[in-house]
Design a protein around this motif. Structure first.
Motif, PDB file in Angstrom:
ATOM      1  N   PHE A   1       0.866  -1.179   0.000  1.00 24.78           N
ATOM      2  CA  PHE A   1       0.000   0.000   0.000  1.00 24.78           C
ATOM      3  C   PHE A   1       0.898   1.222   0.000  1.00 24.78           C
ATOM      4  O   PHE A   1       1.664   1.437   0.930  1.00 24.78           O
ATOM      5  CB  PHE A   1      -0.901  -0.019   1.232  1.00 24.78           C
ATOM      6  CG  PHE A   1      -1.677   1.255   1.416  1.00 24.78           C
ATOM      7  CD1 PHE A   1      -2.691   1.597   0.535  1.00 24.78           C
ATOM      8  CD2 PHE A   1      -1.386   2.120   2.456  1.00 24.78           C
ATOM      9  CE1 PHE A   1      -3.405   2.780   0.695  1.00 24.78           C
ATOM     10  CE2 PHE A   1      -2.090   3.308   2.627  1.00 24.78           C
ATOM     11  CZ  PHE A   1      -3.103   3.637   1.735  1.00 24.78           C
TER      12      PHE A   1
ATOM     13  N   LYS B   1      -9.879   6.017  -8.000  1.00 26.53           N
ATOM     14  CA  LYS B   1      -9.355   7.201  -7.296  1.00 26.53           C
ATOM     15  C   LYS B   1      -7.839   7.147  -7.377  1.00 26.53           C
ATOM     16  O   LYS B   1      -7.227   6.119  -7.081  1.00 26.53           O
ATOM     17  CB  LYS B   1      -9.859   7.151  -5.854  1.00 26.53           C
ATOM     18  CG  LYS B   1      -8.986   7.760  -4.785  1.00 26.53           C
ATOM     19  CD  LYS B   1      -9.747   7.839  -3.464  1.00 26.53           C
ATOM     20  CE  LYS B   1      -8.839   7.735  -2.256  1.00 26.53           C
ATOM     21  NZ  LYS B   1      -9.585   7.841  -0.986  1.00 26.53           N
TER      22      LYS B   1
ATOM     23  N   LYS C   1      -4.221   8.678  -6.101  1.00 24.42           N
ATOM     24  CA  LYS C   1      -3.551   9.472  -5.068  1.00 24.42           C
ATOM     25  C   LYS C   1      -2.703  10.529  -5.757  1.00 24.42           C
ATOM     26  O   LYS C   1      -1.986  10.218  -6.719  1.00 24.42           O
ATOM     27  CB  LYS C   1      -2.650   8.565  -4.226  1.00 24.42           C
ATOM     28  CG  LYS C   1      -3.422   7.582  -3.373  1.00 24.42           C
ATOM     29  CD  LYS C   1      -3.999   8.288  -2.171  1.00 24.42           C
ATOM     30  CE  LYS C   1      -4.648   7.310  -1.206  1.00 24.42           C
ATOM     31  NZ  LYS C   1      -5.280   7.980  -0.085  1.00 24.42           N
TER      32      LYS C   1
ATOM     33  N   ASP D   1      -7.193  12.082  -4.683  1.00 27.99           N
ATOM     34  CA  ASP D   1      -7.098  12.226  -3.217  1.00 27.99           C
ATOM     35  C   ASP D   1      -5.697  12.704  -2.854  1.00 27.99           C
ATOM     36  O   ASP D   1      -4.713  12.056  -3.209  1.00 27.99           O
ATOM     37  CB  ASP D   1      -7.376  10.859  -2.567  1.00 27.99           C
ATOM     38  CG  ASP D   1      -7.302  10.911  -1.044  1.00 27.99           C
ATOM     39  OD1 ASP D   1      -7.256  12.017  -0.472  1.00 27.99           O
ATOM     40  OD2 ASP D   1      -7.307   9.825  -0.422  1.00 27.99           O
TER      41      ASP D   1
ATOM     42  N   ASN E   1      -4.819  13.618   0.465  1.00 30.39           N
ATOM     43  CA  ASN E   1      -4.517  13.412   1.890  1.00 30.39           C
ATOM     44  C   ASN E   1      -3.856  14.641   2.517  1.00 30.39           C
ATOM     45  O   ASN E   1      -2.887  14.526   3.283  1.00 30.39           O
ATOM     46  CB  ASN E   1      -3.643  12.172   2.106  1.00 30.39           C
ATOM     47  CG  ASN E   1      -4.405  10.870   1.857  1.00 30.39           C
ATOM     48  OD1 ASN E   1      -4.173  10.198   0.852  1.00 30.39           O
ATOM     49  ND2 ASN E   1      -5.328  10.525   2.735  1.00 30.39           N
TER      50      ASN E   1
ATOM     51  N   LYS F   1     -16.084   7.511   6.887  1.00 35.25           N
ATOM     52  CA  LYS F   1     -15.319   6.356   7.382  1.00 35.25           C
ATOM     53  C   LYS F   1     -15.726   6.176   8.831  1.00 35.25           C
ATOM     54  O   LYS F   1     -15.455   7.068   9.652  1.00 35.25           O
ATOM     55  CB  LYS F   1     -13.817   6.635   7.324  1.00 35.25           C
ATOM     56  CG  LYS F   1     -13.200   6.583   5.945  1.00 35.25           C
ATOM     57  CD  LYS F   1     -11.712   6.897   6.043  1.00 35.25           C
ATOM     58  CE  LYS F   1     -11.051   6.829   4.668  1.00 35.25           C
ATOM     59  NZ  LYS F   1      -9.695   7.405   4.705  1.00 35.25           N
TER      60      LYS F   1
ATOM     61  N   GLY G   1     -12.199   3.788   2.444  1.00 38.58           N
ATOM     62  CA  GLY G   1     -11.657   2.492   2.865  1.00 38.58           C
ATOM     63  C   GLY G   1     -10.332   2.680   3.569  1.00 38.58           C
ATOM     64  O   GLY G   1      -9.601   3.630   3.290  1.00 38.58           O
ATOM     65  N   MET G   2     -10.036   1.794   4.515  1.00 42.85           N
ATOM     66  CA  MET G   2      -8.757   1.846   5.222  1.00 42.85           C
ATOM     67  C   MET G   2      -8.184   0.444   5.355  1.00 42.85           C
ATOM     68  O   MET G   2      -7.888  -0.025   6.455  1.00 42.85           O
ATOM     69  CB  MET G   2      -8.949   2.504   6.590  1.00 42.85           C
ATOM     70  CG  MET G   2      -9.328   3.986   6.449  1.00 42.85           C
ATOM     71  SD  MET G   2      -9.539   4.801   8.023  1.00 42.85           S
ATOM     72  CE  MET G   2      -7.906   4.628   8.694  1.00 42.85           C
ATOM     73  N   LEU G   3      -8.042  -0.214   4.225  1.00 47.04           N
ATOM     74  CA  LEU G   3      -7.444  -1.555   4.199  1.00 47.04           C
ATOM     75  C   LEU G   3      -8.176  -2.498   5.155  1.00 47.04           C
ATOM     76  O   LEU G   3      -7.532  -3.235   5.921  1.00 47.04           O
ATOM     77  CB  LEU G   3      -5.961  -1.506   4.578  1.00 47.04           C
ATOM     78  CG  LEU G   3      -5.089  -0.438   3.915  1.00 47.04           C
ATOM     79  CD1 LEU G   3      -3.649  -0.555   4.427  1.00 47.04           C
ATOM     80  CD2 LEU G   3      -5.100  -0.579   2.405  1.00 47.04           C
TER      81      LEU G   3
ATOM     82  N   TRP H   1      -6.723  -6.711  -0.844  1.00 47.79           N
ATOM     83  CA  TRP H   1      -5.645  -6.426   0.109  1.00 47.79           C
ATOM     84  C   TRP H   1      -5.104  -7.668   0.798  1.00 47.79           C
ATOM     85  O   TRP H   1      -3.958  -7.708   1.224  1.00 47.79           O
ATOM     86  CB  TRP H   1      -6.123  -5.427   1.184  1.00 47.79           C
ATOM     87  CG  TRP H   1      -6.358  -4.070   0.613  1.00 47.79           C
ATOM     88  CD1 TRP H   1      -7.548  -3.418   0.493  1.00 47.79           C
ATOM     89  CD2 TRP H   1      -5.373  -3.197   0.034  1.00 47.79           C
ATOM     90  NE1 TRP H   1      -7.366  -2.204  -0.113  1.00 47.79           N
ATOM     91  CE2 TRP H   1      -6.036  -2.043  -0.404  1.00 47.79           C
ATOM     92  CE3 TRP H   1      -3.984  -3.289  -0.154  1.00 47.79           C
ATOM     93  CZ2 TRP H   1      -5.371  -0.991  -1.031  1.00 47.79           C
ATOM     94  CZ3 TRP H   1      -3.320  -2.242  -0.765  1.00 47.79           C
ATOM     95  CH2 TRP H   1      -4.017  -1.110  -1.187  1.00 47.79           C
TER      96      TRP H   1
HETATM   97  O1  NPG Z   1      -9.170   0.103  -0.473  1.00 52.28           O
HETATM   98  O2  NPG Z   1      -9.326   0.190   1.675  1.00 52.28           O
HETATM   99  C1  NPG Z   1      -8.877   0.595   0.616  1.00 52.28           C
HETATM  100  C2  NPG Z   1      -7.863   1.703   0.646  1.00 52.28           C
HETATM  101  C3  NPG Z   1      -8.362   2.987   0.101  1.00 52.28           C
HETATM  102  O3  NPG Z   1      -6.408   4.304  -0.264  1.00 52.28           O
HETATM  103  C4  NPG Z   1      -7.376   4.091   0.435  1.00 52.28           C
HETATM  104  N1  NPG Z   1      -7.596   4.742   1.575  1.00 52.28           N
HETATM  105  O4  NPG Z   1      -6.595   8.045   2.238  1.00 52.28           O
HETATM  106  O5  NPG Z   1      -8.552   7.165   2.118  1.00 52.28           O
HETATM  107  C5  NPG Z   1      -7.329   7.065   2.168  1.00 52.28           C
HETATM  108  C6  NPG Z   1      -6.675   5.703   2.123  1.00 52.28           C
HETATM  109  C7  NPG Z   1      -6.212   5.219   3.460  1.00 52.28           C
HETATM  110  C8  NPG Z   1      -5.792   3.926   3.608  1.00 52.28           C
HETATM  111  C9  NPG Z   1      -6.190   6.034   4.555  1.00 52.28           C
HETATM  112  C10 NPG Z   1      -5.334   3.449   4.818  1.00 52.28           C
HETATM  113  C11 NPG Z   1      -5.751   5.555   5.763  1.00 52.28           C
HETATM  114  C12 NPG Z   1      -5.330   4.278   5.894  1.00 52.28           C
END
Ligand code: NPG
Length: 351
Positions: free
Chosen positions: A19, A145, A147, A172, A174, A246, A274-276, A306
């Motif tokens: 990731f 999406k 990054k 995105d 961040n 989230k 999503g957060m993995l 994942w």
């Molecule tokens: O598919 O769950 C997934 C990951 C999607 O990239 C993703 N999420 O910034 O939203 C985000 C990011 C993220 C992942 C943020 C892990 C925080 C922890």
């Protein structure tokens, strides 16, 4: 149902692919699971806190220590939404299992399947990014999406847009930009994006409101939306016209549902981030994604994206770019082979 104790279980799962985020590259996920226990019944939740505190201040060791010390009085703890969400949602799952009600029904889901979307990290080259996006499109995802970060934004996104003119696409950051970057970010307006997510730091609501005056691309907030109050302020200030939901970030599924309702009232579009997540967290995300206001595809992928080998639950499969919304509690498998620690915390008060 009154829980007597919670089990705090850590599992370490290798990621099927690294990731890559602006804050670094992660190869495995160290997950904290909370299992609420009462009279032979149980309820499960997954803590969203990551291995390291780089997306937000929380991290898995911190959430674990917090719940070990304060699980019995969690409602008097300040901050720490991910730790709180894990405990609250495990207690909610305990109640729902006992009542025979699905989470989807509890929150008011109106769909039995939702569109799948995928997040694609930064790449070493535009060619590599195009290959990755092509693979995701072939797999059937209905929205991508990308990054972005300073130095990796307009050029790669334009390349993806040129190669996939009709692909629902969003970006995105961040929080990687500053409001002074507005003149640069305006170039994104030509790329037919659904939204730009969290371009500025999480505490810069005024900056987002300023940026929203300059950009035609809708601004979505993620990190900045930590509560119903934060959502109302962001909307009132004109800092966003879309919200990423989230449950971990906002202290649990009930607060997430309330934020959804605030957004619907204000005609602000919502989608689920999503957060993995493993299958345990994913079930919560899918129930929320089936709410009426979730009109944009989420960062919702099949569990195998994942976690290739170490699924904690039955796999969630993607069919024709869609994922099923679970209609019953997830079946958590025997976790002994992936567990790195397990402890029982008695709840002497409250909860
Ligand atoms: O598919 O769950 C997934 C990951 C999607 O990239 C993703 N999420 O910034 O939203 C985000 C990011 C993220 C992942 C943020 C892990 C925080 C922890």
């Amino acid at each position: 149902m009154r829980a007597e104790a919670v089990e705090l279980r850590r599992v370490r799962l290798p990621l099927a692919e690294p990731f890559r985020a602006s804050w670094g590259t992660q190869h495995d996920r160290d997950v904290l699971l909370v299992r609420a226990l009462a009279d032979g019944a149980e309820g499960w939740a997954e803590c969203a806190a990551m291995n390291e505190p780089r997306y937000s201040p929380e991290w898995v060791d911190g959430a674990h220590a917090l719940l070990r010390a304060h699980a019995g009085s969690i409602e008097s703890v300040v901050g720490n939404p991910m730790a709180k969400a894990a405990l609250r949602d495990a207690l909610l799952d305990l109640d729902l299992r006992a009542a025979g009600t699905s989470l989807a029904a509890h929150v008011g889901a109106v769909r039995t399947e939702v569109d799948a979307g995928v997040a694609v990290g930064t790449a070493d080259s535009v060619a590599e990014l195009l290959d990755t996006v092509a693979r995701r499109v072939d797999e059937g995802y209905r929205r991508v999406k990308l990054k972005i970060a300073p130095g990796w934004d307009v050029e790669p996104v334009r390349a993806v847009r040129e190669r996939f003119p009709d692909l629902p696409l969003q970006v995105d950051a961040n929080g990687a930009y500053r409001v002074d970057d507005a003149a640069h970010l305006v170039a994104l307006d030509d790329l037919d994006l659904l939204l730009v997510e969290q371009p500025l730091p999480d505490d810069d609501l005024l900056g987002h409101a300023t940026l929203a005056q300059v950009l035609r691309t809708p601004i979505c907030l993620d990190e900045a939306i930590t509560s119903v109050r934060a959502a109302k302020q962001a909307i009132t200030l004109g800092a966003c016209s879309v919200v990423n939901l989230k449950p971990g970030r906002v202290g649990g599924v009930e607060e997430a549902r309330r934020i959804h309702d605030v957004c619907v009232d204000a005609a602000v579009a919502v989608w689920v981030g999503g957060m993995l997540a493993t299958g345990i967290g994913r079930a919560v995300d899918l129930a929320l994604a089936a709410l009426p206001g979730c009109t944009l595809p989420g960062d919702l992928s099949p569990t195998g994206r994942w976690f290739a080998d170490d699924l904690l639950t039955e796999p969630v499969a993607m069919v024709d770019g869609r994922l099923p919304v679970p209609q019953s509690p997830v079946d958590v498998r025997d976790l002994s082979d992936v567990t790195t620690s397990v402890e029982l915390v008695r709840l002497s008060r409250g909860a």
